[in-house]
Design an enzyme around this catalytic site. Structure first.
Site, PDB file in Angstrom:
ATOM      1  N   GLU A  50      50.437  72.924  47.334  1.00  0.00           N
ATOM      2  CA  GLU A  50      50.012  73.063  48.724  1.00  0.00           C
ATOM      3  C   GLU A  50      51.214  73.434  49.605  1.00  0.00           C
ATOM      4  O   GLU A  50      52.366  73.228  49.230  1.00  0.00           O
ATOM      5  CB  GLU A  50      49.380  71.767  49.220  1.00  0.00           C
ATOM      6  CG  GLU A  50      50.337  70.583  49.157  1.00  0.00           C
ATOM      7  CD  GLU A  50      49.984  69.497  50.151  1.00  0.00           C
ATOM      8  OE1 GLU A  50      49.972  69.803  51.344  1.00  0.00           O
ATOM      9  OE2 GLU A  50      49.763  68.359  49.727  1.00  0.00           O
TER      10      GLU A  50
ATOM     11  N   LYS B 141      46.859  58.331  50.268  1.00  0.00           N
ATOM     12  CA  LYS B 141      47.846  57.970  51.277  1.00  0.00           C
ATOM     13  C   LYS B 141      47.582  56.549  51.773  1.00  0.00           C
ATOM     14  O   LYS B 141      46.454  56.192  52.120  1.00  0.00           O
ATOM     15  CB  LYS B 141      47.800  58.954  52.443  1.00  0.00           C
ATOM     16  CG  LYS B 141      48.271  60.358  52.081  1.00  0.00           C
ATOM     17  CD  LYS B 141      48.302  61.244  53.303  1.00  0.00           C
ATOM     18  CE  LYS B 141      48.876  62.615  52.977  1.00  0.00           C
ATOM     19  NZ  LYS B 141      47.940  63.438  52.184  1.00  0.00           N
TER      20      LYS B 141
END
Length: 298
Positions: free
Chosen positions: A21, A155
């Site tokens: 990414e 996360k």
């Protein structure tokens, strides 16, 4: 979509390729470390015998594989947008520069024929989502992108338990690499178990092949924990997290801006410790994704 010559050649020859990414370069890391780390991530993939394919949108094209000039442009321009799947069409038409998220990178990688993707941590269900309905587009994208996604778990600023429940609902398998516990990005253990444990890249590749034979369309999430001595101190993590979430609420930051805002507060509040951990885990994930890509190619 333009696939870089090196990436296209590797795919045509059946050699391993790892998608990467670009949001981490444009929005996840501070300058000038972001460009240096972007180069190091690609080098980590190459060191394991695979070809890196950093994905971004530039000059009205989806680029699958960036040269150094492309990496520099994404890392240094001030007008780079954060592009989820929904944003790709408008960005392409308007020729706006954009960095791809987990969702858009996985989607593009699958369409380009890339089998493995390395990232830092997944997006997921946000804390308080029962009231706000705030949930990352990563989850739905992973339900229709048949790639292996190597990450350091969800996360830790998110609701990890709720995210695991949503992944189960979406039939996205989660494999703990060398662990029975779900890592928590900065932390080795989020406090939640993983449904399945794997201990080598060959087993991950075998699982993906079995899923391909069945025609299953979901991604396979490989949760790769940091060793405890390389992870963040849990007490420091919890203190800074509370401060960052409180600041986001007070300033009305929500939606796709919430994660970069909170991570920015993390970088400031930990005196650089979160940056060290972030870079370490991304490099480890890139190396592991390359080994898995190699096992799939083999």
């Amino acid at each position: 979509m333009r696939i870089a010559d090196e990436v296209a050649s590797a795919l045509a020859d059946g050699r391993p390729v790892v998608a990467l990414e670009s949001t981490i370069l444009a929005h996840g890391l501070p300058r000038p470390e972001n460009l240096r780390v972007g180069r190091e991530i690609e080098a980590a993939v190459r060191d394991e015998g695979a070809v890196p394919a950093t994905i971004a949108v530039l000059d009205g094209e989806v680029r699958v594989g960036l040269d150094d000039a492309g990496l520099r442009e994404i890392a240094e321009r001030d007008d780079v947008l954060k592009l989820g799947v929904r944003d790709l069409g408008p960005a392409l038409v308007r020729r706006a520069p954009g960095a791809t998220t987990v969702a858009s990178t996985a989607t593009i990688a699958a369409r380009a024929g890339i089998s493995a993707f390395a990232t830092g941590g997944l997006g997921g269900v946000h804390r308080g989502a029962s009231e706000t309905f705030d949930e990352s587009a990563d989850l739905l994208a992973l339900a229709d992108a048949p790639v292996v996604v190597v990450c350091a778990g969800v996360k830790s600023i998110l609701d990890v338990g709720a995210t695991l429940e949503r992944l189960e609902t979406l039939s996205v398998p989660v494999l703990g690499f060398g662990t029975d516990r779900m890592p928590g990005f900065y932390l080795s253990d989020s406090g939640h178990a993983v449904p399945w444990r794997v201990d080598d890249a060959a087993e991950v590749a075998a699982i993906q092949r079995a899923r391909r034979d069945l025609g299953l369309r979901q991604a396979v999430v490989v949760a790769n924990p940091l060793p405890e001595d390389e992870a963040m101190d849990p007490a420091l993590h919890d203190r800074v997290l509370i401060d960052a979430l409180t600041a986001a609420e007070e300033e009305g930051v929500a939606g796709k801006e919430a994660t970069p805002f909170v991570l920015g507060r993390f970088h400031a509040g930990t005196g650089g410790e979160s940056l060290r951990v972030n870079v370490t885990l991304v490099l480890r994930n890139a190396a592991l994704a390359a080994r898995i890509a190699g096992a799939l190619a083999g």
